[in-house]
Design a protein around this motif. Structure first.
Motif, PDB file in Angstrom:
ATOM      1  N   THR A 196     -19.129 -29.039   9.150  1.00  7.92           N
ATOM      2  CA  THR A 196     -18.797 -29.291   7.755  1.00  7.92           C
ATOM      3  C   THR A 196     -20.049 -29.075   6.922  1.00  7.92           C
ATOM      4  O   THR A 196     -21.169 -29.162   7.417  1.00  7.92           O
ATOM      5  N   HIS A 356      -9.243 -32.158   6.016  1.00  9.01           N
ATOM      6  CA  HIS A 356     -10.247 -32.869   5.232  1.00  9.01           C
ATOM      7  C   HIS A 356      -9.663 -33.422   3.933  1.00  9.01           C
ATOM      8  O   HIS A 356      -8.929 -32.746   3.215  1.00  9.01           O
ATOM      9  N   SER A 404      -5.680 -27.001   4.842  1.00  5.03           N
ATOM     10  CA  SER A 404      -6.735 -27.418   3.919  1.00  5.03           C
ATOM     11  C   SER A 404      -6.222 -27.342   2.491  1.00  5.03           C
ATOM     12  O   SER A 404      -5.345 -26.530   2.178  1.00  5.03           O
ATOM     13  N   ALA A 455      -9.688 -23.167   5.563  1.00  2.00           N
ATOM     14  CA  ALA A 455     -10.561 -23.990   4.716  1.00  2.00           C
ATOM     15  C   ALA A 455     -10.453 -23.460   3.295  1.00  2.00           C
ATOM     16  O   ALA A 455     -10.643 -22.264   3.062  1.00  2.00           O
ATOM     17  N   ASP A 538     -15.416 -25.137   7.421  1.00  2.00           N
ATOM     18  CA  ASP A 538     -15.426 -25.795   6.114  1.00  2.00           C
ATOM     19  C   ASP A 538     -15.777 -24.779   5.035  1.00  2.00           C
ATOM     20  O   ASP A 538     -16.393 -23.730   5.310  1.00  2.00           O
TER      21      ASP A 538
END
Length: 693
Positions: A196, A356, A404, A455, A538
């Motif tokens: 990340t 996330h 994401s 992501a 990420d």
């Protein structure tokens, strides 16, 4: 480390040990043992499990046929062409959420290559689709593993379904952005699976967590280089189950957490890019055991007793999962302490593993999930994490890895995910996930057939970027256990500047593959060296709206990058470049936009002028053109005696007109114009010809 289905194995094995229930079914294959489907079949084929039951914590690696796994043989008839636009969906269902079956579909027999699978953790269903047009007709072994079997039994179903439409986005007129790659030096970031990243908007530094290392990365735009430094604190460098990092771009505070299996988060935060660290409580009481995430942003106004306690203005959230249940806790003092964790969903609603956490400008909180009743979804809180609603994405199907979300400046939500068929897709919501646009296949123009590790980030309301790893090689083996799968995986970034109406996708790691062969997402069943990248990547923004992505590079040697056939099942070259030829590394690497329009319009270079034409007289040439920008500060006019080379600046203009008085008679001139502002210059207009008599 987090595992998409098997870091929760600790909890699942514990459940199996506690219940230790064995069923008295006969030692036979599923009942019936076989069935068939044709492309025109309208009725489903059904079957029932008949193995004894118990537990099989290592899934296909250790299960015993008739004891804790059984097989249904499915014959798919016709030709591959008959199945264009159609798939075979195989699904399992059962009654008790504490029971857990896993589904693996092999070509030919139970030892053949895996073409589809579903191992989502504790729930009451599993489903996977066979892309027959890709994998071919013939016999398939539907292998069911009794991961944790209670006093229950699964019911199986195979049926013909319509394949998900490609839905390619409309062609984009945007000039493709350019991306630069920055790999960590050999002394740092060599164990960077599931990284990340965060960006301090004040300093421009990126904070990158790679295993036990917290790294600070600074960029020299003029030189096109990056400098890496270790800024690990004592708390952040302890060996644990999961590392995670988050930098709040509005406060520039970086949070780092390492998760102990005993439901303890070892967290610290830094306000100076890792020079100093302040220990934190880490997580709320009763937080989960696995797959943690940290996020933060504004508090939702008007929520009683859920606002800030200190001068730190933003909310900080910590979420993790407890096998099926997933919990989240709020910090109201900048991450120093956390309230008691509350459930976001339970095991009857969604799979435990999640992506996330992101916070919108209005304080709405989003946590994406890859499987909520067979669709991908977001859990949404509009009261600072106190209560949660599950909002599904229509047109999606359950995936293997986390989806994401990215949130634009007006709250527009961009949802990026990998569908069951392996395609990377994006959907957009303008009402906090209550409704969604039709998901678009953003890898279509690049020929991506298998993708992984979505992501997403967003800037202005109409601008977002979607980073994923993809390959042009089709077939479900890309995320499975087939060592002979010969896919070549690259990092792709799709960008939209019109609210998701169109997407422009580019290969951001050209000539430098991220992986060769398999990127396995099957947990403990993965062959050695195929799960080196672990579970996610990420993507964040810097202060100018440039996407900054973090990934682990599994192919770093010259031979791997070049695609040299180095090895095979017997240790010698096998005639194809596959998993045996991958390096199996996980080197910390960053993709960062270097040129082109960013996700913040305030930093756009102007658009190119157009329709340039000249009006010559005996003493000058008057040039006029169409001004296609509102943010230019002027124009540069260039002239040459050739229409292809030798152009040099002849003057500047403040408007879309210029008079060139430095001309000679009986001469042909060629002109072009570019717009400029503080962010740079546009591309050139058309070239126009003017003959001075």
């Amino acid at each position: 480390m987090s595992t998409q289905r098997d870091s929760s194995n600790l909890g699942r094995i514990a459940i199996g040990g506690l219940i230790a229930l064995v069923l008295s079914f006969p030692l036979l294959a599923s009942q019936p043992a076989s069935g068939s489907l044709a492309a025109g079949s309208t009725a489903a084929v059904t079957f029932t499990g008949s193995a004894v039951g118990g537990t099989s914590p290592d899934a296909e690696n250790t299960c015993v046929e008739g004891v804790n796994c059984d097989t249904f043989l499915l014959t798919i008839g016709g030709t591959a062409a008959d199945w264009n636009g159609k798939n075979v969906k195989v699904s399992l269902s059962w009654l008790l959420p504490a029971t857990d079956y896993d589904l693996y579909i092999h070509k030919t027999n139970a030892t053949g290559p895996v073409v589809a699978s579903s191992a989502q953790g504790t729930n009451t269903n599993e489903a996977a689709e066979i892309n027959v047009a890709q994998s071919g007709t013939g016999t398939y072994a539907v292998h069911v593993v009794y991961f944790v079997a209670l006093a229950d039994q699964f019911q199986g179903r195979a049926e013909v379904v319509t394949a998900a439409a490609d839905n390619p986005p409309p062609p984009s007129t945007m000039t493709p952005p350019v991306y630069a790659n920055f790999a960590a030096p050999s002394t740092l970031g060599q164990g960077a699976g599931e990284p990340t990243i965060g960006v301090n908007w004040a300093t421009g530094n990126a904070m990158f967590i790679a295993g036990l290392e917290t790294l600070r990365v600074s960029f020299d735009d003029a030189a096109g280089t990056a400098s890496w430094a270790d800024r690990s604190g004592l708390t952040t460098s302890i060996t644990t189950f999961d590392p995670i990092l988050f930098t709040d771009p509005h406060t520039n505070r970086t949070f780092v957490s390492q998760l102990l299996p005993a439901k303890v988060s070892l967290m610290a935060f830094s306000d100076d890019d890792g020079e100093t660290w302040t220990p934190s409580q880490g997580s709320g009481i009763n937080a989960g055991v696995d797959h943690q995430t940290i996020g933060g942003g504004p508090f939702k106004p008007g929520v009683l007793l859920r606002g800030p306690l200190t001068s730190y203005p933003n909310a900080v959230y910590y979420a993790s999962q407890d096998i099926g249940l997933a919990e989240v806790a709020l910090s109201r003092d900048g991450g120093q302490t956390f309230d008691v964790a509350v459930p976001m969903w339970n095991l009857t609603q969604c799979n435990g593993l999640h992506g996330h956490l992101k916070v919108a400008p209005d304080g709405t909180v989003y946590v994406p999930n890859k499987n909520c009743g067979g669709q991908q979804a977001v859990a949404v809180s509009e009261d600072n994490g106190l209560t949660w609603a599950i909002r599904h994405v229509p047109g999606s199907t359950a995936g293997d890895t986390d989806p994401s979300v990215g949130i634009g400046s007006d709250g527009t939500v961009y949802f990026g995910f990998v569908n069951t068929d392996g395609t990377a897709r994006a959907a957009v919501s303008h009402d906090r996930g209550l409704s969604w646009s039709t998901p678009q296949n953003v890898g279509y123009t690049q020929g991506v057939q298998n993708a992984v590790f979505a992501a997403v980030t967003a800037g202005d309301a109409d601008r977002a970027a979607f980073f994923f790893v993809g390959t042009n090689k089709g077939g479900a083996g890309g995320l499975g256990t087939d060592m002979t799968f010969d896919g070549t995986w690259y990092g792709y970034v799709a960008a939209t500047h019109d609210g998701g109406a169109s997407w422009l996708t580019v290969n951001a790691t050209p000539n430098d593959p991220i992986q060769r062969g398999v990127i396995c997402t099957q947990g403990t069943t993965c062959p050695s060296g195929t799960r080196n990248l672990l579970d996610f990547n990420d993507l964040q923004l810097d202060a100018k709206g440039r996407p900054v992505a973090a990934f682990a590079d599994g192919c770093v040697s010259a031979d791997c990058r070049a695609g040299v056939d180095r090895s095979g099942p017997n240790g010698t070259p096998d005639g194809k470049v596959d998993s045996y030829d991958n390096d199996g590394t996980d080197v910390a690497t960053i993709i960062r936009q270097s040129h082109g329009r960013t996700l913040f319009a305030a930093y756009d270079a102007p658009n190119a002028p157009s329709a340039l034409y000249g009006i010559p007289t005996k003493s000058n040439v008057t040039l006029k053109w169409a001004d296609n920008s509102s943010n230019e500060t002027g124009f540069v006019v260039e002239r040459s005696l050739s229409n292809t080379s030798g152009f040099a600046a002849v003057g500047n203009a403040g408007t879309n007109q210029f008079v060139d008085n430095s001309v000679a008679r009986k001469t042909t001139y060629y002109y072009r114009v570019k717009a400029v502002n503080a962010n740079g210059a546009s591309t050139y207009s058309n070239v126009t010809r003017a003959y001075v008599k």
